[in-house]
Design an enzyme around this catalytic site. Structure first.
Site, mmCIF file in Angstrom:
data_model
loop_
_atom_site.group_PDB
_atom_site.id
_atom_site.type_symbol
_atom_site.label_atom_id
_atom_site.label_comp_id
_atom_site.label_asym_id
_atom_site.label_seq_id
_atom_site.Cartn_x
_atom_site.Cartn_y
_atom_site.Cartn_z
ATOM 1 N N SER D 70 0.869 -1.174 0.000
ATOM 2 C CA SER D 70 0.000 0.000 0.000
ATOM 3 C C SER D 70 0.901 1.218 0.000
ATOM 4 O O SER D 70 1.697 1.425 0.923
ATOM 5 C CB SER D 70 -0.873 -0.037 1.257
ATOM 6 O OG SER D 70 -1.410 1.243 1.514
ATOM 7 N N LYS D 146 -5.335 -6.674 -2.233
ATOM 8 C CA LYS D 146 -4.697 -5.784 -3.199
ATOM 9 C C LYS D 146 -5.321 -6.090 -4.541
ATOM 10 O O LYS D 146 -5.362 -7.242 -4.964
ATOM 11 C CB LYS D 146 -3.190 -6.025 -3.262
ATOM 12 C CG LYS D 146 -2.435 -4.976 -4.082
ATOM 13 C CD LYS D 146 -2.268 -3.699 -3.304
ATOM 14 C CE LYS D 146 -2.037 -2.474 -4.141
ATOM 15 N NZ LYS D 146 -1.946 -1.255 -3.285
ATOM 16 N N ARG D 178 -11.507 -0.865 -5.387
ATOM 17 C CA ARG D 178 -11.555 -1.094 -3.934
ATOM 18 C C ARG D 178 -12.968 -1.446 -3.487
ATOM 19 O O ARG D 178 -13.172 -2.325 -2.641
ATOM 20 C CB ARG D 178 -11.111 0.173 -3.179
ATOM 21 C CG ARG D 178 -9.628 0.455 -3.249
ATOM 22 C CD ARG D 178 -9.248 1.604 -2.314
ATOM 23 N NE ARG D 178 -9.885 2.871 -2.637
ATOM 24 C CZ ARG D 178 -9.304 3.877 -3.271
ATOM 25 N NH1 ARG D 178 -8.041 3.786 -3.670
ATOM 26 N NH2 ARG D 178 -9.965 4.992 -3.521
ATOM 27 N N SER D 215 -6.963 -2.241 -1.328
ATOM 28 C CA SER D 215 -6.238 -1.146 -1.975
ATOM 29 C C SER D 215 -5.887 -1.558 -3.388
ATOM 30 O O SER D 215 -5.701 -2.738 -3.674
ATOM 31 C CB SER D 215 -4.992 -0.776 -1.168
ATOM 32 O OG SER D 215 -4.055 -1.824 -1.170
ATOM 33 N N SER D 322 -4.217 2.809 5.085
ATOM 34 C CA SER D 322 -4.406 2.753 3.640
ATOM 35 C C SER D 322 -5.564 3.676 3.273
ATOM 36 O O SER D 322 -6.541 3.794 4.012
ATOM 37 C CB SER D 322 -4.677 1.289 3.270
ATOM 38 O OG SER D 322 -5.222 1.168 1.985
ATOM 39 N N ALA D 325 -11.686 4.218 1.436
ATOM 40 C CA ALA D 325 -12.361 3.216 2.258
ATOM 41 C C ALA D 325 -13.764 2.872 1.784
ATOM 42 O O ALA D 325 -14.644 2.568 2.587
ATOM 43 C CB ALA D 325 -12.386 3.707 3.713
ATOM 44 N N GLN D 328 -15.688 -0.032 3.231
ATOM 45 C CA GLN D 328 -14.837 -0.587 4.297
ATOM 46 C C GLN D 328 -15.044 0.328 5.505
ATOM 47 O O GLN D 328 -14.307 1.264 5.728
ATOM 48 C CB GLN D 328 -13.368 -0.564 3.871
ATOM 49 C CG GLN D 328 -13.115 -1.297 2.550
ATOM 50 C CD GLN D 328 -11.955 -0.679 1.770
ATOM 51 O OE1 GLN D 328 -10.810 -0.797 2.172
ATOM 52 N NE2 GLN D 328 -12.264 0.002 0.666
ATOM 53 N N GLY D 333 -15.426 7.201 7.203
ATOM 54 C CA GLY D 333 -14.718 6.503 8.275
ATOM 55 C C GLY D 333 -13.874 5.395 7.692
ATOM 56 O O GLY D 333 -13.312 5.548 6.606
#
Lengths: 345, 345, 345, 345
Positions: D70, D146, D178, D215, D322, D325, D328, D333
């Site tokens: 990352s 990844k 992602r 990521s 990383s 998001a 995630q 957040g």
């Protein structure tokens, strides 16, 4: 003395070795590669891992060659490599041609970077290569040097050893290293004596070489050097000219070189040029903003602009334009070398 | 119908009003300024406060004029303003000349940005200005438009109103706004019908105008428009030509225009050009890296490169090069207008 | 001696004067504003036009106040202004409170920037303001200084006058100016003598002030100074504490201050902190990359990181975090001042 | 089932293999490395060659392991690798411990990136690894993925094949990739069904996984996956907790996890967290500028800020933070997993 061939091949990435497949069709061999001179797509600054990646992939593949990777393909510049390859073939109809020699200086201590010690090491290496070529310094058209820079780690090491680094700023260290290397070239080519070169390095004299093209990187701790000359000891269709761009928009000088190529019936094969942000903050009296832009390094600005001009003149973006031209041509301008091909007699 | 004069004056900063002092020596008056067309030294992107600063300082000083500030003076580009000034004086020996009209569209709701509503508003404003000039659309050489973009605040406002913004990414919204404005120009100049323009905006048709030059900014919520035309209703030494750069290194097209200026005994006064990163990721078949560089916006790359070429051709960096050429010339190329001066008969 | 009130108000942009509407509901008047201390959303570096824009809009509106605009709201930092307002009202239950004085140094010649002359000018202005407050230097908790930097134009002017600028690099000049201002504060507060301060400026002594917070900008040529002290001459609910972050992750020091606020029954109103990239290249022995990142200025890195920590601790992003902490706290750390409110007796 | 050990080791560069020397003193072997999870010092965006360099150096050395690099060590984050190593040794006093499994999905066609096909491929791979561990999905505390992104070349390839890429913007493609990977994790862990996940991918449902950390990078064309779980089938001192940061300054959630570690007598070994710029443009009602900053990618902003907070809480910068998001953790957040060590009974 064997002449050389030049292959300019686009790359799909810094780690792309596919250009090697261009050798066989051209009648050349990987073992004969003297140097890989590449433009990679990083920022051309301290944290340019595209250069390190290229070195990590190319160097184990070609242990006998040197690499010079110049990061930064801003604007229309296109990532590519220039393979400088020994060419043992006969080229009937030619009684001269381009020759080249490549080598590495001794490893430099970080405290030597940007200092007379680096200058001297470059002078020595260039001198040796010119001698190896049996060339007159006047026949040299280009000396490419890749030289080291100072990272935070290296600065800390210098200080831990009780010495002072040439610069506390890592980006600034690149300029000092380029300067020392360029002045080392100037001495080796007989353009000034060592004393004057060292004075210039200290900011007390104006010296530049129109044949020096130096760039710094974190991926090495010595200097990689390539010397390119025209010689009657070889016979091939390649020729070279060099000049001195007075500023970043000096199209007249470039046109002069291209007109000379045309007058000799030649075809441009590659342009090697240095680009810089004029330290006076102006170009022909008008303010530029390359030195006040805290978002974008001055060398990136300069490469983009000069790259835009030279790519348009060459007709494609696979031009070798490198940023930061300290003592490589006049302040704000830069050295420029045109390699071209002429038909046989 | 009154003709215009053009003053191109360097600036010391986005808030520098000193260029106004150039008016009196030129026999012109601030009250006659129709438009201030400036290059400011920001990033030319969403958070370019150099444009907002310029507008904050210039607009209260010249309430009767419009402003178009295009940020981004990468490379050798030099910050400056182009003052478009009504020139009531007689210019003996001329039976035609440049004329201009400037105005503003209605304010756009953020939800309209990049949409047919914006396209229509621009068409309407340009149409009105062309009519005001009494010009044939064919005599128009340049339509400059400054148009709004979407900030996070505006995107939130659109969503709060239950609508969808044209883009969730603020930088991307600039391209949509430029596209809608450019297609609005194309319709107003009769280069295509509204239906085709709207299809092009939706990505279903290829239309471009070689006379549109649009740029987006956060500093306004309507569109500022300047129309420049050649007309027999005025008599002054200014003339204009326009063309279509096919790509960012299309020196041939630019040379064609400059040769035409020279053939008519003219002197170049200014070049207005759009620059873009070819959306295909290549220029003449060679990969460029403008669209994969997450450190540096593609429009900054493009301005730097095209600016390097045009500044060299003009001989100085006070060129108007604006980034992002959606529907302003072919993809990867851009519209270009040369304003020049001819001697009187 | 009149005490002060502090209003921290979000802004919609650098040119947003709407925070003034918060005065009336708070029982305060625009004419009583001593200082506008703002975080604006530029890069906080040389070409930060958000600061210039803020100054261009706020200063004419409040001719009696000083402004300190610190650019750079990286990460979770939120653009806002802190209005420091004379508060003539009685606050029963309080027998002490915060007081403030604001002023400007003489204009500095560019050659003086980063040099003892600047240091002396700041010492003089701070001394005058402390005296004006009738405060003991020991009661001072914060001295904010906005100081000038060197642009390409100013560097050229210095050279044209036959002098040498403190730095040839415009970004580097910011650090020299911050250093001189911070050391001027240290002298004025009796933390060291002038001789030691000048030695520190030359790199030959270690001195820092935990109460100095200095930032540089191109938008001024003098120094704007605000002194904040606790005093028994005023009576209001505001109090302050200051400390010394040892490094950029020194949460212990910040918690110590916040615990003290809590122990005194207080509520945090604002945190003023300096952030820096440790010049050693490491934080607690682990390498950081702020000084080798040629894409992103070290001060932007530092503000983002320290801002992330302090915003989390405060509970919102309207924290005043400024980058570049030369002699403002220990190297790699920074000065920190917490302003808080206590209930009346 | 064999448990694992975790070694977190600083690196001197992306190509630094020296961390392998830490294995022997720890009683571990390179052949037992399941995964190398590293933070490298690039920009974490499309043109991050630090990741490619790390992969080029580590992968040939450890053919049996997967890598997840990352990029982006903004602010105080420190480049390092986390070696996940099979640990066959007995750890007396423990009756449970951390286990891990690693693998790769099938290669994805560029047209599949960010689309249900990618989501499905991730679900399949994660499912297989969870089964391999014999773990209950409820015992999984972290799934690192990844995944690939779209470069200009890949976008051109998709178009040449007559398909449409998920995004025309290369940086935007990272978010789509992602998102698809994170939703694939959510399905595999039973947090939602495929239909809901695909609706969420299309923007029509809100789903997130507090255990997914994904990521994107240009250095691979499949997905590398690591699953970390607590299990009674292993016996070692490692444990894990996971949580859901509500926004980028949600220190309360992090403290809750750390308090739980302390309550269990544990010592924090590593924190794996995702960071994001809230898509609403605000954090707790205050405007942030991460999405309007055209100079600096939003993910870089977010990593720097959250990294500043977590490094301070952990006490050093070798934290795995990383950026980006999507799905995630909640919008703005991010997911967070704390790995810690407890004393034996």
């Amino acid at each position: 003395m064997t002449g050389i061939a030049l292959l300019t091949v686009p790359t799909a990435g810094p780690d792309d070795l596919a250009p090697l497949t261009a050798l066989h069709p051209a009648g050349l061999r990987a073992d004969d590669i003297l140097a890989v001179i590449g433009k990679t797509e990083g920022n051309g600054c301290v944290n340019d891992f595209s250069r390190t990646l290229a070195a990590a992939v190319w160097e184990p593949r070609l242990p006998g060659a040197i690499t010079v990777f110049s990061g930064g393909t801003e604007g229309v510049l296109s990532p590519h490599v220039n393979l400088i390859v020994r060419d043992p073939r006969a080229h009937p109809g030619h009684d001269r041609g381009l020759v080249a020699a490549a080598g590495r200086s001794r490893a430099l201590d970080p405290a030597e970077i940007g200092r007379p010690a680096q200058l001297g090491a470059v002078t020595e290496t260039v001198g040796k290569l010119v001698a190896e070529l049996g060339a007159d310094p006047g026949d040299v058209h280009l000396v490419l040097v890749k030289c080291p820079l100072l990272t935070s780690d290296r600065i800390a090491a210098v200080r831990a050893a009780g010495a002072a680094p040439v610069a506390a700023d890592t980006y600034a260290s690149m300029g000092h290293s380029r300067a020392a290397a360029a002045l080392g070239v100037a001495v080796a080519l007989g353009e000034c004596d060592t004393r004057t070169a060292e004075a210039a390095l200290a900011g007390h004299a104006d010296v530049d070489s129109a044949r020096a093209s130096t760039s710094a990187g974190a991926e090495l701790d010595d200097c990689h050097v390539l010397v390119l000359a025209e010689s009657a000891r070889a016979a091939n269709p390649l020729r070279a000219l060099h000049g001195r761009m007075r500023d970043a928009i000096d199209i007249a000088t470039v046109r002069g070189l291209l007109d000379e190529v045309a007058a000799r019936g030649g075809t441009v094969r590659q342009i090697f040029a240095k680009a810089d942000a004029d330290p006076a903050g102006t170009v022909r009296g008008l303010r530029h903003t390359m030195l006040t832009d805290s978002d974008l390094a001055a060398t990136r600005h300069a490469r983009a602009a000069v790259g835009g001009l030279l790519a348009a003149l060459k007709g494609d973006g696979a031009v070798y334009v490198s940023g930061g031209a300290e003592h490589q041509g006049p302040p704000g301008g830069g050295s420029i070398t045109v390699v071209f091909e002429v038909p046989g007699a």
